[in-house]
Design a protein around this motif. Structure first.
Motif, PDB file in Angstrom:
ATOM      1  N   ASP A   1      67.231 -30.130  -9.826  1.00  0.00           N
ATOM      2  CA  ASP A   1      66.944 -31.334 -10.614  1.00  0.00           C
ATOM      3  C   ASP A   1      66.646 -32.511  -9.684  1.00  0.00           C
ATOM      4  O   ASP A   1      65.703 -33.264  -9.900  1.00  0.00           O
ATOM      5  CB  ASP A   1      68.142 -31.696 -11.499  1.00  0.00           C
ATOM      6  N   ILE A   2      67.485 -32.640  -8.669  1.00  0.00           N
ATOM      7  CA  ILE A   2      67.376 -33.720  -7.686  1.00  0.00           C
ATOM      8  C   ILE A   2      67.623 -33.119  -6.307  1.00  0.00           C
ATOM      9  O   ILE A   2      68.532 -32.309  -6.128  1.00  0.00           O
ATOM     10  CB  ILE A   2      68.437 -34.821  -7.929  1.00  0.00           C
ATOM     11  N   CYS A   3      66.831 -33.540  -5.337  1.00  0.00           N
ATOM     12  CA  CYS A   3      67.095 -33.190  -3.942  1.00  0.00           C
ATOM     13  C   CYS A   3      67.296 -34.480  -3.153  1.00  0.00           C
ATOM     14  O   CYS A   3      66.456 -35.382  -3.218  1.00  0.00           O
ATOM     15  CB  CYS A   3      65.940 -32.383  -3.346  1.00  0.00           C
ATOM     16  N   ILE A   4      68.398 -34.552  -2.430  1.00  0.00           N
ATOM     17  CA  ILE A   4      68.693 -35.711  -1.591  1.00  0.00           C
ATOM     18  C   ILE A   4      68.403 -35.328  -0.143  1.00  0.00           C
ATOM     19  O   ILE A   4      69.123 -34.518   0.452  1.00  0.00           O
ATOM     20  CB  ILE A   4      70.163 -36.154  -1.744  1.00  0.00           C
ATOM     21  N   GLY A   5      67.335 -35.881   0.419  1.00  0.00           N
ATOM     22  CA  GLY A   5      66.966 -35.584   1.799  1.00  0.00           C
ATOM     23  C   GLY A   5      67.611 -36.566   2.758  1.00  0.00           C
ATOM     24  O   GLY A   5      67.302 -37.761   2.728  1.00  0.00           O
ATOM     25  N   ILE A   6      68.506 -36.058   3.601  1.00  0.00           N
ATOM     26  CA  ILE A   6      69.239 -36.936   4.518  1.00  0.00           C
ATOM     27  C   ILE A   6      69.375 -36.332   5.920  1.00  0.00           C
ATOM     28  O   ILE A   6      70.218 -36.772   6.712  1.00  0.00           O
ATOM     29  CB  ILE A   6      70.638 -37.300   3.957  1.00  0.00           C
ATOM     30  N   ALA A   7      68.555 -35.316   6.231  1.00  0.00           N
ATOM     31  CA  ALA A   7      68.526 -34.722   7.575  1.00  0.00           C
ATOM     32  C   ALA A   7      69.924 -34.336   8.059  1.00  0.00           C
ATOM     33  O   ALA A   7      70.387 -34.791   9.105  1.00  0.00           O
ATOM     34  CB  ALA A   7      67.863 -35.678   8.560  1.00  0.00           C
ATOM     35  N   ASN A   8      70.575 -33.485   7.264  1.00  0.00           N
ATOM     36  CA  ASN A   8      71.927 -33.019   7.598  1.00  0.00           C
ATOM     37  C   ASN A   8      72.889 -34.204   7.802  1.00  0.00           C
ATOM     38  O   ASN A   8      73.670 -34.227   8.762  1.00  0.00           O
ATOM     39  CB  ASN A   8      71.915 -32.118   8.837  1.00  0.00           C
ATOM     40  N   TYR A   9      72.809 -35.161   6.901  1.00  0.00           N
ATOM     41  CA  TYR A   9      73.683 -36.351   6.846  1.00  0.00           C
ATOM     42  C   TYR A   9      73.380 -37.377   7.942  1.00  0.00           C
ATOM     43  O   TYR A   9      74.004 -38.443   7.977  1.00  0.00           O
ATOM     44  CB  TYR A   9      75.162 -35.964   6.893  1.00  0.00           C
ATOM     45  N   GLU A  10      72.424 -37.100   8.805  1.00  0.00           N
ATOM     46  CA  GLU A  10      72.102 -38.040   9.887  1.00  0.00           C
ATOM     47  C   GLU A  10      71.651 -39.392   9.344  1.00  0.00           C
ATOM     48  O   GLU A  10      71.992 -40.444   9.901  1.00  0.00           O
ATOM     49  CB  GLU A  10      70.997 -37.453  10.766  1.00  0.00           C
ATOM     50  N   LEU A  11      70.890 -39.385   8.247  1.00  0.00           N
ATOM     51  CA  LEU A  11      70.304 -40.622   7.736  1.00  0.00           C
ATOM     52  C   LEU A  11      71.312 -41.520   7.024  1.00  0.00           C
ATOM     53  O   LEU A  11      70.997 -42.674   6.698  1.00  0.00           O
ATOM     54  CB  LEU A  11      69.131 -40.313   6.800  1.00  0.00           C
ATOM     55  N   VAL A  12      72.520 -40.990   6.770  1.00  0.00           N
ATOM     56  CA  VAL A  12      73.591 -41.816   6.201  1.00  0.00           C
ATOM     57  C   VAL A  12      74.766 -41.895   7.165  1.00  0.00           C
ATOM     58  O   VAL A  12      75.917 -42.078   6.763  1.00  0.00           O
ATOM     59  CB  VAL A  12      74.041 -41.302   4.818  1.00  0.00           C
TER      60      VAL A  12
ATOM     61  N   ASN B   1      71.884 -29.837 -11.167  1.00  0.00           N
ATOM     62  CA  ASN B   1      71.527 -29.108  -9.946  1.00  0.00           C
ATOM     63  C   ASN B   1      71.027 -30.107  -8.900  1.00  0.00           C
ATOM     64  O   ASN B   1      69.833 -30.390  -8.801  1.00  0.00           O
ATOM     65  CB  ASN B   1      70.460 -28.052 -10.242  1.00  0.00           C
ATOM     66  N   VAL B   2      71.959 -30.659  -8.142  1.00  0.00           N
ATOM     67  CA  VAL B   2      71.642 -31.661  -7.114  1.00  0.00           C
ATOM     68  C   VAL B   2      71.869 -31.027  -5.748  1.00  0.00           C
ATOM     69  O   VAL B   2      72.979 -30.596  -5.428  1.00  0.00           O
ATOM     70  CB  VAL B   2      72.511 -32.921  -7.269  1.00  0.00           C
ATOM     71  N   SER B   3      70.823 -30.970  -4.952  1.00  0.00           N
ATOM     72  CA  SER B   3      70.914 -30.312  -3.652  1.00  0.00           C
ATOM     73  C   SER B   3      70.853 -31.328  -2.517  1.00  0.00           C
ATOM     74  O   SER B   3      70.351 -32.444  -2.682  1.00  0.00           O
ATOM     75  CB  SER B   3      69.780 -29.301  -3.478  1.00  0.00           C
ATOM     76  N   ILE B   4      71.357 -30.915  -1.369  1.00  0.00           N
ATOM     77  CA  ILE B   4      71.245 -31.696  -0.146  1.00  0.00           C
ATOM     78  C   ILE B   4      70.251 -30.988   0.776  1.00  0.00           C
ATOM     79  O   ILE B   4      70.462 -29.830   1.149  1.00  0.00           O
ATOM     80  CB  ILE B   4      72.605 -31.837   0.567  1.00  0.00           C
ATOM     81  N   ASP B   5      69.171 -31.662   1.112  1.00  0.00           N
ATOM     82  CA  ASP B   5      68.174 -31.172   2.085  1.00  0.00           C
ATOM     83  C   ASP B   5      67.455 -29.892   1.660  1.00  0.00           C
ATOM     84  O   ASP B   5      66.808 -29.253   2.490  1.00  0.00           O
ATOM     85  CB  ASP B   5      68.833 -30.942   3.453  1.00  0.00           C
ATOM     86  N   LYS B   6      67.545 -29.505   0.419  1.00  0.00           N
ATOM     87  CA  LYS B   6      66.845 -28.315  -0.058  1.00  0.00           C
ATOM     88  C   LYS B   6      66.086 -28.650  -1.335  1.00  0.00           C
ATOM     89  O   LYS B   6      66.709 -29.078  -2.314  1.00  0.00           O
ATOM     90  CB  LYS B   6      67.839 -27.181  -0.317  1.00  0.00           C
ATOM     91  N   PRO B   7      64.769 -28.517  -1.323  1.00  0.00           N
ATOM     92  CA  PRO B   7      63.903 -27.939  -0.282  1.00  0.00           C
ATOM     93  C   PRO B   7      63.317 -28.963   0.704  1.00  0.00           C
ATOM     94  O   PRO B   7      62.519 -28.607   1.552  1.00  0.00           O
ATOM     95  CB  PRO B   7      62.780 -27.314  -1.110  1.00  0.00           C
ATOM     96  N   PHE B   8      63.720 -30.228   0.599  1.00  0.00           N
ATOM     97  CA  PHE B   8      63.133 -31.280   1.441  1.00  0.00           C
ATOM     98  C   PHE B   8      64.238 -31.955   2.256  1.00  0.00           C
ATOM     99  O   PHE B   8      65.048 -32.694   1.712  1.00  0.00           O
ATOM    100  CB  PHE B   8      62.396 -32.302   0.576  1.00  0.00           C
ATOM    101  N   ASP B   9      64.239 -31.699   3.575  1.00  0.00           N
ATOM    102  CA  ASP B   9      65.377 -32.157   4.383  1.00  0.00           C
ATOM    103  C   ASP B   9      65.155 -33.495   5.082  1.00  0.00           C
ATOM    104  O   ASP B   9      66.083 -34.051   5.667  1.00  0.00           O
ATOM    105  CB  ASP B   9      65.771 -31.102   5.425  1.00  0.00           C
TER     106      ASP B   9
END
Length: 201
Positions: free
Chosen positions: A104-115, A136-144
């Motif tokens: 549903d949502i992808c949060i791209g944060i480069a393995n938490y580096e960007l936060v 369905n909220v993903s971290i870095d999948k499919p856009f990291d």
């Protein structure tokens, strides 16, 4: 609030130390290939800028460049200037992914580096989206967002501020979808901004 007009984008000034971005709101080119507009990402930015008095930067017409991919990019340069000038603390860069995606949502944060490795903050961000109906909220999948040319990565690398790339499934962005829920997206972002501001006190 003052709006600065450029060739294919605008930058809206605000009061809050938050910058919202929509670089793919119109058709654009990536390595000479046409990429479709990521519908309503600019509307999210414009509506929230007006309501919350945040800063905003967004494409206004179709262009022969890709602000989230090209290395040399006026959009990112002007965004960076404003972030530095106004001492922005958080950048949220909005994108749209295909309706066929399972996320549903992808949060791209480069393995938490960007936060700045703030996993507790992201855990709360996920809970906010869940509360507003996005399960369905993903971290870095499919856009990291690990590419240095990504708006969020570029701004974070240059300033160290929190930055996120939020990818929104098309079924929630497109008016002809039965699951269209732009209000739920905007409510989530408002809650995230409130969370961030409270965490900075």
């Amino acid at each position: 609030m003052e709006t600065k007009i450029f060739e294919d984008f605008e930058l809206q000034e605000g009061k809050e130390k938050i910058m919202l971005s929509a670089p793919h709101a119109f058709i654009h080119l990536r390595d000479g290939e046409i990429r479709l507009a990521e519908t309503n990402t600019n509307k999210i930015v414009l509506d929230l800028c007006d309501e919350l008095k945040t800063y905003g930067i967004y494409k206004t017409i179709s262009s022969d460049n890709d602000a989230n991919y090209d290395k040399d990019c006026q959009y990112k340069k002007e965004c960076l200037k404003q972030v530095k000038r106004s001492k922005i603390k958080l950048l949220i860069d909005f994108h749209g992914m295909a309706s066929e995606r399972e996320e549903d949502i992808c949060i791209g944060i480069a393995n938490y580096e960007l936060v700045n490795n703030d996993k507790e903050f992201i855990d709360q961000v996920i809970k906010i989206f869940n509360k507003n109906g996005f399960k369905n909220v993903s971290i870095d999948k499919p856009f990291d967002c690990t590419r240095k040319e990504c708006v969020s990565n570029y701004i974070h690398a240059e300033t160290g501020i929190y930055a996120m790339q939020i990818e929104i499934n098309g079924k929630y962005r497109l008016e002809d979808s039965k699951e269209f829920n732009l209000d739920g997206i905007k409510k989530s972002i408002k809650d995230i901004i409130k969370l961030f501001k409270n965490s900075q006190k």
